[in-house]
Enzyme design. Sequence first.
Site, PDB file in Angstrom:
ATOM      1  N   GLY A  70      35.175  29.778  77.295  1.00  0.00           N
ATOM      2  CA  GLY A  70      36.250  30.065  78.252  1.00  0.00           C
ATOM      3  C   GLY A  70      35.764  31.186  79.139  1.00  0.00           C
ATOM      4  O   GLY A  70      34.617  31.180  79.563  1.00  0.00           O
ATOM      5  N   GLU A  71      36.587  32.153  79.347  1.00  0.00           N
ATOM      6  CA  GLU A  71      36.180  33.316  80.146  1.00  0.00           C
ATOM      7  C   GLU A  71      36.374  34.549  79.267  1.00  0.00           C
ATOM      8  O   GLU A  71      37.505  34.903  78.934  1.00  0.00           O
ATOM      9  CB  GLU A  71      37.042  33.361  81.407  1.00  0.00           C
ATOM     10  CG  GLU A  71      36.541  34.325  82.444  1.00  0.00           C
ATOM     11  CD  GLU A  71      35.070  34.119  82.797  1.00  0.00           C
ATOM     12  OE1 GLU A  71      34.670  32.972  83.079  1.00  0.00           O
ATOM     13  OE2 GLU A  71      34.321  35.115  82.762  1.00  0.00           O
ATOM     14  N   SER A  72      35.276  35.174  78.900  1.00  0.00           N
ATOM     15  CA  SER A  72      35.382  36.242  77.900  1.00  0.00           C
ATOM     16  C   SER A  72      36.228  37.434  78.360  1.00  0.00           C
ATOM     17  O   SER A  72      36.917  38.037  77.541  1.00  0.00           O
ATOM     18  CB  SER A  72      34.001  36.699  77.449  1.00  0.00           C
ATOM     19  OG  SER A  72      33.178  36.967  78.549  1.00  0.00           O
ATOM     20  N   CYS A  95      29.778  30.120  73.300  1.00  0.00           N
ATOM     21  CA  CYS A  95      29.772  30.536  74.711  1.00  0.00           C
ATOM     22  C   CYS A  95      30.553  31.844  74.912  1.00  0.00           C
ATOM     23  O   CYS A  95      30.090  32.880  74.457  1.00  0.00           O
ATOM     24  CB  CYS A  95      30.263  29.390  75.585  1.00  0.00           C
ATOM     25  SG  CYS A  95      29.549  29.474  77.222  1.00  0.00           S
ATOM     26  N   ARG A 150      25.751  38.015  79.677  1.00  0.00           N
ATOM     27  CA  ARG A 150      26.679  36.982  80.163  1.00  0.00           C
ATOM     28  C   ARG A 150      26.064  36.232  81.342  1.00  0.00           C
ATOM     29  O   ARG A 150      25.223  36.773  82.054  1.00  0.00           O
ATOM     30  CB  ARG A 150      27.993  37.613  80.619  1.00  0.00           C
ATOM     31  CG  ARG A 150      28.760  38.248  79.494  1.00  0.00           C
ATOM     32  CD  ARG A 150      30.040  38.860  80.021  1.00  0.00           C
ATOM     33  NE  ARG A 150      30.898  37.831  80.616  1.00  0.00           N
ATOM     34  CZ  ARG A 150      31.723  38.059  81.626  1.00  0.00           C
ATOM     35  NH1 ARG A 150      31.794  39.244  82.184  1.00  0.00           N
ATOM     36  NH2 ARG A 150      32.465  37.079  82.108  1.00  0.00           N
ATOM     37  N   ILE A 203      27.384  25.817  79.833  1.00  0.00           N
ATOM     38  CA  ILE A 203      28.246  26.025  81.002  1.00  0.00           C
ATOM     39  C   ILE A 203      28.359  27.518  81.256  1.00  0.00           C
ATOM     40  O   ILE A 203      28.943  28.245  80.449  1.00  0.00           O
ATOM     41  CB  ILE A 203      29.660  25.427  80.777  1.00  0.00           C
ATOM     42  CG1 ILE A 203      29.565  23.941  80.405  1.00  0.00           C
ATOM     43  CG2 ILE A 203      30.538  25.616  82.012  1.00  0.00           C
ATOM     44  CD1 ILE A 203      30.871  23.322  79.910  1.00  0.00           C
ATOM     45  N   ARG A 204      27.786  27.964  82.341  1.00  0.00           N
ATOM     46  CA  ARG A 204      27.751  29.403  82.649  1.00  0.00           C
ATOM     47  C   ARG A 204      27.481  30.206  81.368  1.00  0.00           C
ATOM     48  O   ARG A 204      28.206  31.123  80.988  1.00  0.00           O
ATOM     49  CB  ARG A 204      29.050  29.853  83.327  1.00  0.00           C
ATOM     50  CG  ARG A 204      29.182  29.261  84.733  1.00  0.00           C
ATOM     51  CD  ARG A 204      30.387  29.772  85.496  1.00  0.00           C
ATOM     52  NE  ARG A 204      31.622  29.528  84.765  1.00  0.00           N
ATOM     53  CZ  ARG A 204      32.355  30.474  84.204  1.00  0.00           C
ATOM     54  NH1 ARG A 204      32.009  31.734  84.285  1.00  0.00           N
ATOM     55  NH2 ARG A 204      33.450  30.158  83.582  1.00  0.00           N
ATOM     56  N   HIS A 247      28.068  24.636  74.060  1.00  0.00           N
ATOM     57  CA  HIS A 247      29.383  24.078  73.690  1.00  0.00           C
ATOM     58  C   HIS A 247      29.250  22.901  72.717  1.00  0.00           C
ATOM     59  O   HIS A 247      29.165  21.756  73.162  1.00  0.00           O
ATOM     60  CB  HIS A 247      30.092  23.576  74.955  1.00  0.00           C
ATOM     61  CG  HIS A 247      30.683  24.648  75.796  1.00  0.00           C
ATOM     62  ND1 HIS A 247      32.016  24.977  75.774  1.00  0.00           N
ATOM     63  CD2 HIS A 247      30.113  25.487  76.682  1.00  0.00           C
ATOM     64  CE1 HIS A 247      32.250  25.972  76.614  1.00  0.00           C
ATOM     65  NE2 HIS A 247      31.104  26.291  77.174  1.00  0.00           N
ATOM     66  N   GLU A 272      31.414  21.486  70.977  1.00  0.00           N
ATOM     67  CA  GLU A 272      32.620  20.638  70.922  1.00  0.00           C
ATOM     68  C   GLU A 272      32.582  19.561  72.004  1.00  0.00           C
ATOM     69  O   GLU A 272      33.405  18.664  72.006  1.00  0.00           O
ATOM     70  CB  GLU A 272      33.884  21.513  71.061  1.00  0.00           C
ATOM     71  CG  GLU A 272      34.235  21.996  72.467  1.00  0.00           C
ATOM     72  CD  GLU A 272      33.330  23.119  72.989  1.00  0.00           C
ATOM     73  OE1 GLU A 272      32.333  23.460  72.340  1.00  0.00           O
ATOM     74  OE2 GLU A 272      33.628  23.628  74.086  1.00  0.00           O
TER      75      GLU A 272
END
Length: 199
Positions: A56-58, A89, A118, A146-147, A182, A184
């Site tokens: 997600g976005e940490s 991630c 990051r 992803i990023r 990721h 999942e």
Amino acid sequence: MVTKTTVGILGIQGAVSEHVTAVEKALEASNKPGTALVVKHYSDIDTVDALILPGGESTHMSKLLDKTGIHSAILERIQKNDLPIMGTCAGCVLLAKKLTKEDNDIHLLHAMDMTVTRNAFGRQKESFERPIRIDGFSKPYHAVFIRAPLIDTVESTTKVLASIDKKIIMARQGKFLALSFHPELTNDLRIHSLFLTMI
Ligand code: GLN
């Protein structure tokens, strides 16, 4: 009596439902009685046997962890050393002891002796997929980035499980498993299954 394993998936931000499905499938494949529980409240932390911190976005996730009191609840279990955690991630970022570039918006859990960078792959390579080798897996694993962050350095307490181009992307320290990709987002259950063996 057979004890049931409850695997919590932090459900306040990020890729949650895919982890729920992967955990349910991995439990079934391993013949372990258990369930997946989406964690939204700090009191949920007391009810889980293990926890997944999703991507997600940490920065955002960290704010919500603080606001909901879940950060403190997780820390308490980490201090008792009775909560296996898999961070993927953004979750990998949160497990770190240190960030390469300090960020006051992220309140780390300091669970693993590693330093994480990051968004380490730069703009051109924000998202990509590639087969990787994971220590202990007999066949390559198709990893989705992803990023993604990178694990810059680990201390001797932390075992490196996978790297690409000499950069660390997966590591384990006792009950904690961190990966910059990721798991999942593929149908390959091996990483969730590995995590279940850590409970
Ligand atoms: N770049 C994100 C962060 O640092 C992580 C991206 C992800 O989880 N897919 O929080």
